[in-house]
Design a protein around this motif. Structure first.
Motif, PDB file in Angstrom:
ATOM      1  N   ALA A   1     -54.138  -7.139   9.249  1.00 45.89           N
ATOM      2  CA  ALA A   1     -55.496  -6.399   9.263  1.00 45.89           C
ATOM      3  C   ALA A   1     -55.623  -5.582  10.473  1.00 45.89           C
ATOM      4  O   ALA A   1     -55.952  -4.096  10.049  1.00 45.89           O
ATOM      5  CB  ALA A   1     -56.714  -7.351   9.205  1.00 45.89           C
ATOM      6  N   LEU A   2     -55.351  -5.944  11.611  1.00 46.22           N
ATOM      7  CA  LEU A   2     -55.439  -4.979  12.989  1.00 46.22           C
ATOM      8  C   LEU A   2     -54.230  -3.859  12.759  1.00 46.22           C
ATOM      9  O   LEU A   2     -54.769  -2.607  12.962  1.00 46.22           O
ATOM     10  CB  LEU A   2     -54.949  -5.663  14.099  1.00 46.22           C
ATOM     11  CG  LEU A   2     -55.232  -4.843  15.317  1.00 46.22           C
ATOM     12  CD1 LEU A   2     -56.474  -4.195  15.415  1.00 46.22           C
ATOM     13  CD2 LEU A   2     -54.693  -5.911  16.393  1.00 46.22           C
TER      14      LEU A   2
ATOM     15  N   ILE B   1     -61.270  -3.125   6.480  1.00 44.29           N
ATOM     16  CA  ILE B   1     -60.776  -4.327   7.086  1.00 44.29           C
ATOM     17  C   ILE B   1     -61.666  -5.522   7.334  1.00 44.29           C
ATOM     18  O   ILE B   1     -61.350  -6.505   7.468  1.00 44.29           O
ATOM     19  CB  ILE B   1     -60.128  -3.640   8.376  1.00 44.29           C
ATOM     20  CG1 ILE B   1     -58.879  -2.760   7.969  1.00 44.29           C
ATOM     21  CG2 ILE B   1     -59.515  -4.840   9.340  1.00 44.29           C
ATOM     22  CD1 ILE B   1     -57.679  -3.460   6.815  1.00 44.29           C
ATOM     23  N   LEU B   2     -62.912  -5.095   8.022  1.00 44.47           N
ATOM     24  CA  LEU B   2     -63.740  -6.188   8.345  1.00 44.47           C
ATOM     25  C   LEU B   2     -64.017  -7.097   6.990  1.00 44.47           C
ATOM     26  O   LEU B   2     -64.000  -8.207   7.057  1.00 44.47           O
ATOM     27  CB  LEU B   2     -64.974  -5.733   8.647  1.00 44.47           C
ATOM     28  CG  LEU B   2     -66.086  -6.688   9.186  1.00 44.47           C
ATOM     29  CD1 LEU B   2     -65.671  -7.793  10.135  1.00 44.47           C
ATOM     30  CD2 LEU B   2     -67.366  -6.180   9.570  1.00 44.47           C
ATOM     31  N   PHE B   3     -63.953  -6.288   5.705  1.00 44.37           N
ATOM     32  CA  PHE B   3     -64.282  -7.157   4.430  1.00 44.37           C
ATOM     33  C   PHE B   3     -63.210  -7.802   4.239  1.00 44.37           C
ATOM     34  O   PHE B   3     -63.310  -9.196   3.643  1.00 44.37           O
ATOM     35  CB  PHE B   3     -64.569  -5.905   3.398  1.00 44.37           C
ATOM     36  CG  PHE B   3     -64.592  -6.691   1.935  1.00 44.37           C
ATOM     37  CD1 PHE B   3     -65.889  -7.127   1.397  1.00 44.37           C
ATOM     38  CD2 PHE B   3     -63.471  -6.627   1.205  1.00 44.37           C
ATOM     39  CE1 PHE B   3     -65.842  -7.901   0.349  1.00 44.37           C
ATOM     40  CE2 PHE B   3     -63.619  -7.102  -0.104  1.00 44.37           C
ATOM     41  CZ  PHE B   3     -64.688  -7.602  -0.493  1.00 44.37           C
TER      42      PHE B   3
ATOM     43  N   ALA C   1     -54.498   3.436   9.816  1.00 49.36           N
ATOM     44  CA  ALA C   1     -55.668   4.293   9.306  1.00 49.36           C
ATOM     45  C   ALA C   1     -56.175   5.039  10.342  1.00 49.36           C
ATOM     46  O   ALA C   1     -56.505   6.169   9.970  1.00 49.36           O
ATOM     47  CB  ALA C   1     -56.781   3.628   8.686  1.00 49.36           C
ATOM     48  N   TYR C   2     -56.410   4.603  11.590  1.00 50.48           N
ATOM     49  CA  TYR C   2     -57.032   5.317  12.615  1.00 50.48           C
ATOM     50  C   TYR C   2     -55.831   6.497  13.057  1.00 50.48           C
ATOM     51  O   TYR C   2     -56.388   7.534  13.270  1.00 50.48           O
ATOM     52  CB  TYR C   2     -57.182   4.372  13.805  1.00 50.48           C
ATOM     53  CG  TYR C   2     -58.439   3.693  13.803  1.00 50.48           C
ATOM     54  CD1 TYR C   2     -59.295   3.636  12.804  1.00 50.48           C
ATOM     55  CD2 TYR C   2     -58.562   2.553  14.712  1.00 50.48           C
ATOM     56  CE1 TYR C   2     -60.643   2.707  12.824  1.00 50.48           C
ATOM     57  CE2 TYR C   2     -59.873   1.862  14.779  1.00 50.48           C
ATOM     58  CZ  TYR C   2     -60.600   1.910  13.767  1.00 50.48           C
ATOM     59  OH  TYR C   2     -61.763   1.160  13.684  1.00 50.48           O
ATOM     60  N   LEU C   3     -54.695   6.147  12.944  1.00 53.84           N
ATOM     61  CA  LEU C   3     -53.621   7.067  13.405  1.00 53.84           C
ATOM     62  C   LEU C   3     -53.664   8.260  12.296  1.00 53.84           C
ATOM     63  O   LEU C   3     -53.561   9.197  12.861  1.00 53.84           O
ATOM     64  CB  LEU C   3     -52.237   6.283  13.327  1.00 53.84           C
ATOM     65  CG  LEU C   3     -51.160   7.203  13.649  1.00 53.84           C
ATOM     66  CD1 LEU C   3     -51.058   7.875  15.176  1.00 53.84           C
ATOM     67  CD2 LEU C   3     -49.624   6.618  13.359  1.00 53.84           C
ATOM     68  N   ILE C   4     -53.674   7.894  11.136  1.00 54.67           N
ATOM     69  CA  ILE C   4     -53.668   8.970  10.093  1.00 54.67           C
ATOM     70  C   ILE C   4     -55.063   9.810  10.273  1.00 54.67           C
ATOM     71  O   ILE C   4     -54.839  11.121  10.350  1.00 54.67           O
ATOM     72  CB  ILE C   4     -53.923   8.403   8.728  1.00 54.67           C
ATOM     73  CG1 ILE C   4     -52.436   7.778   8.546  1.00 54.67           C
ATOM     74  CG2 ILE C   4     -54.082   9.455   7.549  1.00 54.67           C
ATOM     75  CD1 ILE C   4     -51.158   8.499   8.445  1.00 54.67           C
TER      76      ILE C   4
ATOM     77  N   ILE D   1     -53.698  -0.922   1.164  1.00 53.35           N
ATOM     78  CA  ILE D   1     -52.668  -1.079   1.895  1.00 53.35           C
ATOM     79  C   ILE D   1     -52.373  -2.404   2.549  1.00 53.35           C
ATOM     80  O   ILE D   1     -51.115  -2.959   2.477  1.00 53.35           O
ATOM     81  CB  ILE D   1     -52.679  -0.171   3.231  1.00 53.35           C
ATOM     82  CG1 ILE D   1     -52.772   1.180   2.625  1.00 53.35           C
ATOM     83  CG2 ILE D   1     -51.433  -0.312   4.408  1.00 53.35           C
ATOM     84  CD1 ILE D   1     -52.985   2.445   3.816  1.00 53.35           C
ATOM     85  N   TYR D   2     -53.404  -3.171   2.806  1.00 58.37           N
ATOM     86  CA  TYR D   2     -53.251  -4.612   3.426  1.00 58.37           C
ATOM     87  C   TYR D   2     -52.755  -5.452   2.135  1.00 58.37           C
ATOM     88  O   TYR D   2     -51.898  -6.241   2.246  1.00 58.37           O
ATOM     89  CB  TYR D   2     -54.862  -4.957   3.769  1.00 58.37           C
ATOM     90  CG  TYR D   2     -54.894  -6.628   4.067  1.00 58.37           C
ATOM     91  CD1 TYR D   2     -54.565  -7.076   5.273  1.00 58.37           C
ATOM     92  CD2 TYR D   2     -55.003  -7.572   3.043  1.00 58.37           C
ATOM     93  CE1 TYR D   2     -54.536  -8.381   5.816  1.00 58.37           C
ATOM     94  CE2 TYR D   2     -55.089  -8.974   3.579  1.00 58.37           C
ATOM     95  CZ  TYR D   2     -54.710  -9.304   4.769  1.00 58.37           C
ATOM     96  OH  TYR D   2     -55.001 -10.622   5.105  1.00 58.37           O
TER      97      TYR D   2
END
Length: 127
Positions: free
Chosen positions: A64-65, A114-116, A71-74, A48-49
């Motif tokens: 990224a945020l 996302i950290l990656f 993703a958290y919302l999904i 997605i990014y």
């Protein structure tokens, strides 16, 4: 004259297409206990990014945020069983896009993905 934020980036687009192929292979052929549940979630936020960065010129941190929050919302919608509330549990497409079950491990994999991305972007910019 304002500069447009829309600009095609073929490197990010190529990465997104490669990740889409990998995700498709994982989704169709991997039925294990590790790669499909963990690898797929790790890679999907990177996909997605890359899709966003392939068409929009924007700050890496905000992108990224934003992807992580999406993703958290999904995942939160899965916790709420939104797919059942909307009556879409019989739709293959809805189940693939929204998912069907909440898992804290998914949240961890999204965060690690996302950290990656963030670390990779930082390293590439330093080179």
């Amino acid at each position: 004259m304002k500069k447009s934020i829309f600009k095609f980036n073929r490197i990010y687009f190529s990465l997104a297409m490669l990740l889409l192929m990998v995700e498709t292979i994982i989704g169709l052929y991997m039925h294990d206990d590790y790669i499909r549940p963990f690898g797929g979630d790790f890679l999907v936020v990177i996909l997605i990014y890359c899709l966003i960065k392939s068409v929009i010129q924007c700050d890496m941190n905000y992108t990224a945020l934003g992807v992580l929050l999406f993703a958290y919302l999904i995942e939160w919608c899965q916790w709420l069983h939104l797919i059942n509330i909307l009556g879409l549990q019989g739709s293959f497409t809805a189940r693939m896009l929204l998912g069907t079950s909440f898992a804290w491990a998914d949240m961890l994999m999204y965060t690690l993905g996302i950290l990656f991305v963030w670390l990779t972007e930082r390293l590439v910019r330093c080179i």
